[in-house]
Design an enzyme around this catalytic site. Structure first.
Site, PDB file in Angstrom:
ATOM      1  N   GLY A 245       0.820  -1.240  -0.047  1.00 21.27           N
ATOM      2  CA  GLY A 245       0.000   0.027   0.036  1.00 21.27           C
ATOM      3  C   GLY A 245       0.932   1.155   0.091  1.00 21.27           C
ATOM      4  CG  ASN A 246      -0.178   4.618  -1.386  1.00 19.73           C
ATOM      5  OD1 ASN A 246      -0.929   5.525  -1.200  1.00 19.73           O
ATOM      6  ND2 ASN A 246      -0.858   3.946  -2.729  1.00 19.73           N
ATOM      7  NE  ARG A 247       5.380   6.884   3.748  1.00 21.08           N
ATOM      8  CZ  ARG A 247       5.777   6.733   5.009  1.00 21.08           C
ATOM      9  NH1 ARG A 247       5.632   7.149   6.326  1.00 21.08           N
ATOM     10  NH2 ARG A 247       7.033   5.874   4.987  1.00 21.08           N
ATOM     11  CB  SER A 248      -2.857   8.285  -0.388  1.00 21.98           C
ATOM     12  OG  SER A 248      -4.041   9.085  -0.560  1.00 21.98           O
TER      13      SER A 248
ATOM     14  CB  ALA B 264      -1.297   7.175  -3.857  1.00 26.69           C
TER      15      ALA B 264
END
Ligand code: PMT
Length: 395
Positions: free
Chosen positions: A207-210, A274
């Site tokens: 995943g990512n930090r958005s 993102a």
């Protein structure tokens, strides 16, 4: 203050013009406002509660004695972004000027800090009476916006000043007070927010930090400007924006499915999400053991923005975002070309900056070579600035 920023309490006084306020409810809704009607008890002689409930789709009360546990006057006062009182009789204006609280509407007015606009309508002798004039003066000095009545035919044979203005004049003045124009009225906007997640096994994902903050800010701003807003939220907090349709997704493939179904219908696409560029080639059904969890082979995800751009119809405006850590402008210009977008906001996310913050900094680039720096702006502010650029593109 409400989540949508467009909550209006419409107070209705006991004048024959109350029937014209039915049209005001409809036009406010057309302009993206969410309306709760609070009639004075005697105004129900002209237009009944059933009519207001049917038009607004919301319950109607006239006294603080109804639904006591709900403390309606405080709740309505807190939720109202704006109060419009139309029509206002001489008696209602007098009660407002005295700061009385003898029905639900006057209680709401006293308990609220929202901007208030009053639209008087009455016989010319009542309007020009020094008592009414003094009350109007007093309310104006307290910051109320009072719309001067029209001159014309009144109930009965009399002609003069005191006529309820046309709905168009009321809405125009109200929009002026509210400080926004419904410049995206009739436009459909599709927005993506958050970050997609790609499962590795039953418990892990890439995943990512958005956080979704920027995408939600754009959705809220677009709704406030009258747009028909649809938001595709990937792994965002469970927030609602009243008036905005939100579809929740987890993976890139789920986002792609919703985008493919909705893209042709929209006038504007804003890809703020993102999106994971790759996903595990194989998703393990159970939880991988420590020994098995050593390497993951990845396959590329489709580029959703490029895909939408390849099937765009004339007139659609596409906005992309670019999260970069080096050679920002150069990379962003190349991305803009590759993905075929009209406007691109590039932000430097080195060290995880921008993600989850309420503040953003970056550069807005346009296809025609335009460039605008954004320095330490609230994400709400960027949302409005981007929508201004979109409007320009829409012509
Ligand atoms: O959500 P917040 O916490 O408020 O943070 C905001 C933000 C940092 C997420 C936002 O400002 C931002 O930069 N969003 C874009 C992040 C990103 O995915 O950038 P990118 O450079 O990888 O992608 C470029 C564009 O292509 C983006 O519009 C992206 O949505 C799109 N894309 C990317 C990959 C892919 N497979 N499909 C896509 O459509």
């Amino acid at each position: 203050m409400s989540a949508s920023g467009r909550e209006v309490v419409l107070g209705v006084g006991a004048g024959i013009a109350a029937y014209k306020a039915c049209d005001v409810v409809r036009r406010l809704q057309d302009h993206g406002f969410l309306v709760t009607v609070v009639p004075t008890p005697s105004s129900l002689n002209f237009v009944g509660a059933a009519t207001w409930e049917a038009l607004s789709g919301r319950e109607v009360a006239t006294q603080v004695w109804e639904n006591i546990p709900g403390v309606a006057h405080v709740r309505l006062a807190q939720e109202a972004d704006f109060i419009l009182i139309a029509p206002a009789t001489a008696d209602l204006i007098s009660r407002l000027a005295q700061g009385r609280a003898d029905d639900l509407l006057t209680n709401v007015v006293l308990a609220s800090g929202a901007p208030i606009m009053v639209v008087p309508a009455m016989h010319p002798h009542m309007w020009t009476n020094p008592g009414t004039m003094e009350n109007v003066q007093m309310l104006r000095s307290r910051g109320f916006t009072i719309l001067d009545p029209d001159i014309g035919r009144l109930t009965g044979p009399d002609v003069g000043v005191g006529r309820f203005p046309d709905t168009a004049r009321i809405i125009e003045n109200f929009e002026g007070m509210v400080g926004t124009t419904a410049d995206l009225l009739g436009r459909k906007i599709l927005i993506t927010a958050g970050g997609t997640r790609e499962p590795i096994d039953a418990v892990r994902y890439i995943g990512n930090r958005s956080s979704g903050k920027q995408g939600f800010a754009i959705a809220q701003a677009a709704f406030a400007r009258g747009a028909d807003v649809e938001l595709i939220a990937a792994n965002c907090p469970d927030l609602e924006i009243e008036g905005v349709h939100i579809t929740r997704v987890e993976t890139t493939q789920e986002m792609q499915t919703v985008l493919e179904a909705r893209f042709d219908l929209c006038d504007i696409l804003v890809m703020c999400a993102a999106v994971a560029d790759a996903k595990p080639a194989y998703v393990h059904e159970g939880k991988l053991s420590k020994e098995e969890y050593t390497s993951i082979s990845l396959i590329k995800n489709p580029d959703l923005l490029a895909e939408m751009s390849s099937r765009r119809r004339e007139g659609q405006v596409l906005v992309g975002f670019a999260a970069e850590t080096q050679d920002h402008l150069e990379s962003a210009r190349a991305k803009m070309e590759r993905k075929g977008v009209d406007i691109l906001y590039v932000n430097d996310v080195t060290g995880g900056a921008i993600f989850g913050s309420d503040i953003t900094s970056g550069t807005i680039l346009t296809r025609s070579g335009g460039k605008m720096e954004v320095n330490d702006a609230a994400k709400d502010t960027l949302a409005d600035v981007l929508l201004d650029h979109v409007l320009f593109q829409l012509g």
